[in-house]
Design an enzyme around this catalytic site. Structure first.
Site, PDB file in Angstrom:
ATOM      1  N   GLN A  35     -15.880  -4.139  -7.003  1.00 52.60           N
ATOM      2  CA  GLN A  35     -15.095  -4.443  -8.209  1.00 52.60           C
ATOM      3  C   GLN A  35     -15.839  -5.480  -9.062  1.00 52.60           C
ATOM      4  O   GLN A  35     -16.786  -6.124  -8.579  1.00 52.60           O
ATOM      5  CB  GLN A  35     -13.721  -4.989  -7.812  1.00 52.60           C
ATOM      6  CG  GLN A  35     -13.768  -6.131  -6.804  1.00 52.60           C
ATOM      7  CD  GLN A  35     -12.559  -6.153  -5.878  1.00 52.60           C
ATOM      8  OE1 GLN A  35     -11.472  -5.672  -6.211  1.00 52.60           O
ATOM      9  NE2 GLN A  35     -12.731  -6.698  -4.669  1.00 52.60           N
ATOM     10  N   HIS A  66       1.716 -17.189  -3.236  1.00 51.08           N
ATOM     11  CA  HIS A  66       1.242 -17.352  -1.856  1.00 51.08           C
ATOM     12  C   HIS A  66       2.344 -17.859  -0.933  1.00 51.08           C
ATOM     13  O   HIS A  66       2.428 -17.456   0.233  1.00 51.08           O
ATOM     14  CB  HIS A  66       0.025 -18.280  -1.834  1.00 51.08           C
ATOM     15  CG  HIS A  66      -1.201 -17.637  -2.397  1.00 51.08           C
ATOM     16  ND1 HIS A  66      -1.986 -18.250  -3.362  1.00 51.08           N
ATOM     17  CD2 HIS A  66      -1.768 -16.414  -2.173  1.00 51.08           C
ATOM     18  CE1 HIS A  66      -2.989 -17.452  -3.666  1.00 51.08           C
ATOM     19  NE2 HIS A  66      -2.876 -16.333  -2.986  1.00 51.08           N
ATOM     20  N   ASP A  90      -8.652 -14.226  -1.460  1.00 54.25           N
ATOM     21  CA  ASP A  90      -8.727 -15.575  -2.038  1.00 54.25           C
ATOM     22  C   ASP A  90      -8.288 -16.642  -1.020  1.00 54.25           C
ATOM     23  O   ASP A  90      -8.456 -17.823  -1.258  1.00 54.25           O
ATOM     24  CB  ASP A  90      -7.874 -15.649  -3.308  1.00 54.25           C
ATOM     25  CG  ASP A  90      -6.432 -15.202  -3.046  1.00 54.25           C
ATOM     26  OD1 ASP A  90      -6.000 -14.221  -3.677  1.00 54.25           O
ATOM     27  OD2 ASP A  90      -5.757 -15.798  -2.189  1.00 54.25           O
ATOM     28  N   ASP A 141     -12.451  -2.267   5.228  1.00 60.07           N
ATOM     29  CA  ASP A 141     -11.284  -1.606   4.645  1.00 60.07           C
ATOM     30  C   ASP A 141     -10.044  -1.840   5.516  1.00 60.07           C
ATOM     31  O   ASP A 141     -10.059  -1.566   6.721  1.00 60.07           O
ATOM     32  CB  ASP A 141     -11.583  -0.103   4.545  1.00 60.07           C
ATOM     33  CG  ASP A 141     -10.369   0.692   4.133  1.00 60.07           C
ATOM     34  OD1 ASP A 141     -10.033   1.672   4.835  1.00 60.07           O
ATOM     35  OD2 ASP A 141      -9.707   0.298   3.145  1.00 60.07           O
ATOM     36  N   GLY A 142      -8.985  -2.322   4.880  1.00 52.06           N
ATOM     37  CA  GLY A 142      -7.784  -2.669   5.640  1.00 52.06           C
ATOM     38  C   GLY A 142      -7.075  -1.467   6.238  1.00 52.06           C
ATOM     39  O   GLY A 142      -6.460  -1.557   7.299  1.00 52.06           O
ATOM     40  N   ASP A 160      -1.577  -8.245   0.990  1.00 52.19           N
ATOM     41  CA  ASP A 160      -1.792  -8.965  -0.268  1.00 52.19           C
ATOM     42  C   ASP A 160      -2.915  -8.257  -1.020  1.00 52.19           C
ATOM     43  O   ASP A 160      -4.075  -8.682  -1.026  1.00 52.19           O
ATOM     44  CB  ASP A 160      -2.169 -10.423   0.034  1.00 52.19           C
ATOM     45  CG  ASP A 160      -2.511 -11.201  -1.222  1.00 52.19           C
ATOM     46  OD1 ASP A 160      -3.093 -12.305  -1.099  1.00 52.19           O
ATOM     47  OD2 ASP A 160      -2.234 -10.699  -2.329  1.00 52.19           O
ATOM     48  N   SER A 161      -2.576  -7.112  -1.610  1.00 55.46           N
ATOM     49  CA  SER A 161      -3.633  -6.270  -2.200  1.00 55.46           C
ATOM     50  C   SER A 161      -3.537  -6.294  -3.721  1.00 55.46           C
ATOM     51  O   SER A 161      -2.553  -6.774  -4.294  1.00 55.46           O
ATOM     52  CB  SER A 161      -3.444  -4.824  -1.725  1.00 55.46           C
ATOM     53  OG  SER A 161      -2.312  -4.279  -2.374  1.00 55.46           O
TER      54      SER A 161
HETATM   55  N1  SAM Z   1      -2.285 -11.589  -5.516  1.00 53.89           N
HETATM   56  C1  SAM Z   1      -3.102 -10.514  -6.058  1.00 53.89           C
HETATM   57  C2  SAM Z   1      -2.224  -9.430  -6.659  1.00 53.89           C
HETATM   58  O1  SAM Z   1      -1.001  -9.462  -6.446  1.00 53.89           O
HETATM   59  O2  SAM Z   1      -2.793  -8.572  -7.362  1.00 53.89           O
HETATM   60  C3  SAM Z   1      -3.982  -9.951  -4.959  1.00 53.89           C
HETATM   61  C4  SAM Z   1      -5.041 -10.942  -4.608  1.00 53.89           C
HETATM   62  S1  SAM Z   1      -6.196 -10.487  -3.415  1.00 53.89           S
HETATM   63  C5  SAM Z   1      -7.576 -11.189  -4.161  1.00 53.89           C
HETATM   64  C6  SAM Z   1      -6.391  -8.745  -3.582  1.00 53.89           C
HETATM   65  C7  SAM Z   1      -7.453  -8.283  -2.609  1.00 53.89           C
HETATM   66  O3  SAM Z   1      -7.234  -6.933  -2.192  1.00 53.89           O
HETATM   67  C8  SAM Z   1      -8.887  -8.288  -3.189  1.00 53.89           C
HETATM   68  O4  SAM Z   1      -9.612  -9.356  -2.640  1.00 53.89           O
HETATM   69  C9  SAM Z   1      -9.462  -6.924  -2.800  1.00 53.89           C
HETATM   70  O5  SAM Z   1     -10.809  -6.995  -2.367  1.00 53.89           O
HETATM   71  C10 SAM Z   1      -8.509  -6.526  -1.678  1.00 53.89           C
HETATM   72  N2  SAM Z   1      -8.496  -5.088  -1.358  1.00 53.89           N
HETATM   73  C11 SAM Z   1      -8.420  -4.040  -2.202  1.00 53.89           C
HETATM   74  N3  SAM Z   1      -8.443  -2.878  -1.514  1.00 53.89           N
HETATM   75  C12 SAM Z   1      -8.537  -3.212  -0.187  1.00 53.89           C
HETATM   76  C13 SAM Z   1      -8.598  -2.463   1.019  1.00 53.89           C
HETATM   77  N4  SAM Z   1      -8.579  -1.109   1.013  1.00 53.89           N
HETATM   78  N5  SAM Z   1      -8.689  -3.142   2.190  1.00 53.89           N
HETATM   79  C14 SAM Z   1      -8.712  -4.512   2.213  1.00 53.89           C
HETATM   80  N6  SAM Z   1      -8.647  -5.279   1.098  1.00 53.89           N
HETATM   81  C15 SAM Z   1      -8.568  -4.619  -0.093  1.00 53.89           C
END
Ligand code: SAM
Length: 286
Positions: A35, A66, A90, A141-142, A160-161
């Site tokens: 990204q 949070h 984060d 990947d989660g 928290d994605s």
């Molecule tokens: N609070 C924010 C919101 O509500 O949009 C989310 C913050 S957090 C930084 C979002 C995270 O999701 C990102 O760091 C991103 O890399 C992660 N992410 C996206 N797809 C993912 C996946 N398939 N597995 C694990 N993490 C993922």
């Protein structure tokens, strides 16, 4: 979108609205393998992190999100010892989770290591628990991670994605919730950020319908303000594997937003959220 006069504007085209923050300086920009990552200094909101042009967090108001993604679910569980955070790169949720002495292990699994690198550099206050002996951070990947997890591994799973697009779309799927259900202990609880009640009511209902379809006995929605997210009003959806416990534990931890009154008030259901829209009722075959 950067305007010429030092303002960042996030436009919500489907909603005919937008939010702007005044900037003083660009601190970082890169295209990670997953990204676009940007960090700015703002005049009144501290530092700002964007992913693919969308606001992830600001130094000024991230505490609400949070705290609400962590303390209600942790205080509702009778004995939360093993916590999984999917996303959350984060590290703000990780910091809040580790305020709870009952937690013995908190594992954060984010796709993108660069998000955590940027947070450690520009939001060190969010990362102060990263070296806690109970914490572990993985970058993968989660969805794949939870699908491979042993059954019953976690008491709490926090999702928290980013919004349900791209790599994150699968974090809102029935298959993912099925894997979370299996990965949770018998009285385990899942919580997932579920977007704006005003803009995304149908998404909230469909997420919770999918959670119920895979076996979660109860679901509930937490409502809270988040002024830098679309509409300024946000939600999280909790799903209970063994049914929703009566009441919740009072804990003595340092917070800025969460307290017992907020815990209860956040679950008050607005009238429009009680109604299932026609599109949902037809999709449910009702
Ligand atoms: N609070 C924010 C919101 O509500 O949009 C989310 C913050 S957090 C930084 C979002 C995270 O999701 C990102 O760091 C991103 O890399 C992660 N992410 C996206 N797809 C993912 C996946 N398939 N597995 C694990 N993490 C993922």
């Amino acid at each position: 979108m950067l305007n010429s006069d030092n303002w960042f504007t996030e436009v919500y085209p489907d909603e005919g609205s937008a939010l702007s923050l005044e900037l003083t300086e660009k601190l970082h920009q890169e295209q990670t393998p997953w990204q676009k990552l940007e960090v700015y200094q703002t005049t009144k909101f501290g530092r700002l992190m964007l992913l693919d042009g969308c606001i992830m967090l600001t130094g000024r108001d991230n505490f609400i999100y949070h705290e609400m993604m962590t303390h209600p679910v942790l205080c509702t569980h009778p004995a939360p010892q093993k916590v999984l955070i999917i996303g959350g790169g984060d590290c703000g949720c990780l910091r809040e989770v580790l305020k709870h002495p009952e937690v013995r292990h908190a594992h954060q699994v984010d796709l993108d290591q660069r998000v955590t690198w940027a947070s450690e550099k520009f939001f060190p206050e969010l990362c102060e628990s990263n070296n806690d002996r109970r914490a572990s951070l993985s970058f993968t990947d989660g969805v794949a991670f939870i699908e491979q997890a042993e059954e019953g591994s976690y008491d709490i799973i926090i999702v928290d994605s980013v919004d349900p697009v791209g790599q994150a779309a699968r974090l809102y799927s029935k298959e993912f919730y099925q894997a979370c259900y299996a990965g949770l202990s018998e009285d385990g609880i899942l919580i997932a950020q579920s977007e704006s009640p005003l803009f995304h009511k149908d998404l909230i209902h469909s997420m919770q319908s999918r959670m119920a379809d895979v076996g979660f006995k109860d679901t509930t929605t937490l409502f809270f303000p988040q002024c830098t997210y679309p509409s300024g009003w946000w939600s999280a959806s909790m799903a209970f594997k063994a049914g929703k416990p009566l009441g919740f534990r009072t804990v003595d931890i340092e917070t800025e937003y969460y307290n017992n009154d907020i815990h209860q008030a956040a679950q008050a259901m607005p009238q429009f959220m009680r109604k299932v829209s026609r599109s949902e009722s037809t999709s449910k075959g009702e």
